[in-house]
Design a protein around this motif. Structure first.
Motif, short mmCIF file in Angstrom:
data_model
loop_
_atom_site.label_atom_id
_atom_site.label_comp_id
_atom_site.label_asym_id
_atom_site.label_seq_id
_atom_site.Cartn_x
_atom_site.Cartn_y
_atom_site.Cartn_z
N GLN A 74 0.84 -1.06 -0.12
CA GLN A 74 0.11 0.02 0.24
C GLN A 74 0.87 1.27 0.01
O GLN A 74 0.46 2.16 -0.85
CB GLN A 74 -1.02 0.10 1.06
CG GLN A 74 -2.09 -0.86 1.03
CD GLN A 74 -1.87 -2.66 1.57
OE1 GLN A 74 -0.52 -2.65 1.62
NE2 GLN A 74 -2.68 -3.23 1.78
N GLU A 75 1.84 1.22 0.74
CA GLU A 75 2.81 2.50 0.89
C GLU A 75 3.56 2.58 -0.58
O GLU A 75 3.75 3.74 -1.15
CB GLU A 75 3.76 2.19 1.85
CG GLU A 75 3.31 2.25 3.48
CD GLU A 75 4.16 2.19 4.34
OE1 GLU A 75 4.00 2.23 5.60
OE2 GLU A 75 5.53 1.56 4.16
N GLN A 119 2.29 1.73 -3.35
CA GLN A 119 1.40 2.22 -4.46
C GLN A 119 1.17 3.68 -4.33
O GLN A 119 1.02 4.44 -5.23
CB GLN A 119 0.08 1.41 -4.15
CG GLN A 119 0.03 -0.08 -4.38
CD GLN A 119 -1.25 -0.62 -3.99
OE1 GLN A 119 -1.72 -1.67 -4.49
NE2 GLN A 119 -2.11 0.18 -3.32
N LYS A 120 0.97 4.24 -3.13
CA LYS A 120 0.99 5.67 -2.75
C LYS A 120 1.90 6.59 -3.36
O LYS A 120 1.82 7.38 -4.04
CB LYS A 120 0.84 5.91 -1.27
CG LYS A 120 0.59 7.28 -0.90
CD LYS A 120 0.42 7.41 0.42
CE LYS A 120 -0.02 8.84 0.88
NZ LYS A 120 -0.22 9.10 2.43
N THR A 143 -6.82 -0.53 -6.40
CA THR A 143 -5.48 -1.17 -6.11
C THR A 143 -5.59 -2.10 -4.95
O THR A 143 -6.62 -2.49 -4.42
CB THR A 143 -4.71 0.23 -5.79
OG1 THR A 143 -5.47 0.73 -4.50
CG2 THR A 143 -4.41 1.33 -6.83
N ASP A 183 -5.55 -4.10 -1.77
CA ASP A 183 -6.00 -4.00 -0.33
C ASP A 183 -6.39 -5.35 0.25
O ASP A 183 -7.38 -6.23 -0.36
CB ASP A 183 -7.21 -3.00 -0.28
CG ASP A 183 -7.61 -2.96 1.12
OD1 ASP A 183 -6.97 -3.14 1.84
OD2 ASP A 183 -8.61 -1.96 1.29
#
Length: 509
Positions: free
Chosen positions: A235-236, A238-239, A481, A483
């Motif tokens: 997730q990090e 992706q951001k 995305t 999750d």
């Protein structure tokens, strides 16, 4: 057999009793043939003579082997109900009447004689098939030469061409699918308004095998950048990747059994910034170094081939693969990247195609290569000499003869052309209509064999694999995305729900 087990046989020695025990092996407990002379002298009642076969033991003896007579009395309904079973029995009987090579040699007990006869029969059948194939090819050539349509070949039945087509199957020219493609997440890449920019990372603590694979992968995917995973979550990553303008995230996973050797076994593909996310199982990985006669890739943008993505889900996955590569291939590089879907397994291959001028005439066919126009600068001149030391020596000898012959021809041409004036050459160049380009261009010498005779040539195409190669299996498709906790899935692989477990002819992609 029962009398032998009770010990009713004469026990003349230790070796005889041992052979009696060994003769009782087998699921039907039948008496097997014993080659010892003591047993051959015994009568049939004592276990001697010719033993019964396994089929007769299984069926039994006496009245059990006799067929029951069916009376003629019976209603028409019984005949109608038994017609289906009669057809099945008839088809089974016809199948049993086919004499194969195995049936012809199964009665021979000697293994050496049986194997020799089996090889001879197989060789004769192969020769018959070759004769039929040559006759069919000659008939096709005759039909093409006469301007006729050759006889169509029989198409064998396979699981692929017998597949079950459901409502998700995409037909060619479907307007609804075309409207969806114009508004989906990948439309900007196919309209060339957005260029792909890929970030590649790995699982935590990658091994050396992972970096060898990534080294091969960077020769395939253009505009790709590697970032170490470290302690960041997906997730990090992706951001941060979305804020820096990346369009796709590829996360490669490997198993942790380092004692047995690390192995790349997974791929997570996240399309940024809005998804979707696909998870694949990766297997059958072969690096470029392990591929025989491999080539080295250039920096040209490759051509992309997507095969057999025929359902709605397959069409979506195929467009997601295509969004990783720029949609402006450079044909000078002759590079091809292929994603071939077969039975929901996606095979990845990376090739370069090469055009060559070879000795001999190529058989005509009706494919698209028969009418392809190949530029002369893309054609390589190569003779057909085969493989091995003798072939290399022959090729070297032919090249030396060709070189000496060309030198002698050049000397002869230079001696004859020295007497001509330069004005005549200039007028000939102007008459070509191309500004002297043809006069300046050097004509290619015809290929000659070892005897110096000119042979007929043909332009042929071949493939050279560049590597790497691997196989993907789709496990899940997630909306948006990645999750792992609150993600919504479009598809999760499950044989019970998608129907692929009970029907081998049904596929998802």
């Amino acid at each position: 057999c029962r009398r032998r087990r009770r010990g009713a046989l004469p026990r003349s020695g230790r070796h005889t009793r041992r052979r009696v025990r060994r003769s009782f092996r087998g699921p039907e407990r039948e008496c097997r043939r014993v080659s010892h002379p003591r047993f051959l002298r015994l009568g049939p009642a004592m276990g001697g003579g010719t033993p019964r076969s396994a089929k007769s033991v299984a069926k039994g003896s006496g009245g059990a082997s006799k067929r029951k007579k069916v009376s003629d009395a019976g209603g028409d309904g019984d005949v109608a109900s038994g017609s289906g079973s009669g057809d099945a029995k008839r088809a089974r009987r016809e199948k049993d009447t086919v004499v194969t090579v195995g049936k012809q040699t199964s009665g021979i007990k000697n293994k050496i004689a049986r194997s020799e006869l089996y090889g001879k029969l197989k060789h004769h059948k192969a020769l018959e098939r070759k004769k039929k194939r040559v006759a069919r090819q000659k008939e096709e050539e005759r039909a093409l030469a006469a301007g006729e349509t050759p006889k169509p070949r029989q198409v064998p039945k396979t699981i692929e061409n017998q597949r079950v087509r459901d409502e998700t199957f995409v037909e060619a020219g479907d307007e609804e699918v075309a409207e969806e493609d114009a508004e989906d997440e990948f439309a900007s890449y196919f309209s060339q308004s957005t260029s792909p920019k890929v970030i590649i990372t790995t699982s935590r603590k990658p091994s050396g095998e992972m970096f060898k694979f990534l080294e091969n992968l960077f020769t395939v995917v253009p505009n790709a950048y590697y970032y170490a995973r470290r302690a960041y979550t997906v997730q990090e990553i992706q951001k941060h990747a979305a804020t820096r303008g990346f369009t796709d995230l590829l996360v490669f996973n490997e198993n942790k059994k380092f004692s047995h050797g690390a192995r790349v076994n997974g791929l997570l593909h996240v399309h940024l910034p809005e998804g979707p996310t696909c998870l694949y199982r990766l297997s059958s990985l072969v690096l470029t170094k392990k591929i025989k006669n491999h080539g080295r890739a250039t920096n040209h943008y490759p051509e992309l081939i997507l095969n057999n993505f025929s359902t709605r889900m397959g069409h979506r996955v195929g467009r997601m693969f295509a969004s990783v590569f720029p949609q402006r291939p450079e044909f000078n590089g002759r590079r091809v990247v292929t994603f071939h879907n077969q039975r929901d397994f996606i095979f990845f291959r990376h090739h370069r195609y090469i055009f060559e001028t070879r000795l001999g005439k190529k058989r005509q066919h009706q494919g698209h290569l028969a009418t392809a126009e190949v530029p002369e600068e893309d054609v390589e001149t190569r003779g057909r000499f085969g493989k091995g030391k003798k072939a290399k020596a022959l090729e070297k000898k032919v090249k030396e003869q060709r070189k000496s012959r060309e030198e002698s021809e050049d000397e002869r041409d230079s001696g004859s052309d020295s007497e001509e004036s330069s004005e005549e050459d200039f007028s000939d160049a102007e008459s070509d209509g191309e500004g002297g380009a043809r006069a300046a261009g050097k004509k290619k010498k015809p290929l000659r064999n070892a005897d110096g005779e000119t042979e007929e040539t043909s332009v042929q195409a071949r493939l050279q694999e560049l590597g790497p190669r691997f196989t993907l299996k789709l496990m899940s498709v997630q909306k948006g995305t990645f999750d792992s906790e609150h993600g919504e899935y479009e598809y999760v692989r499950n044989g019970e729900t998608d129907g692929t477990k009970r029907n081998r002819r049904k596929f998802v992609l």
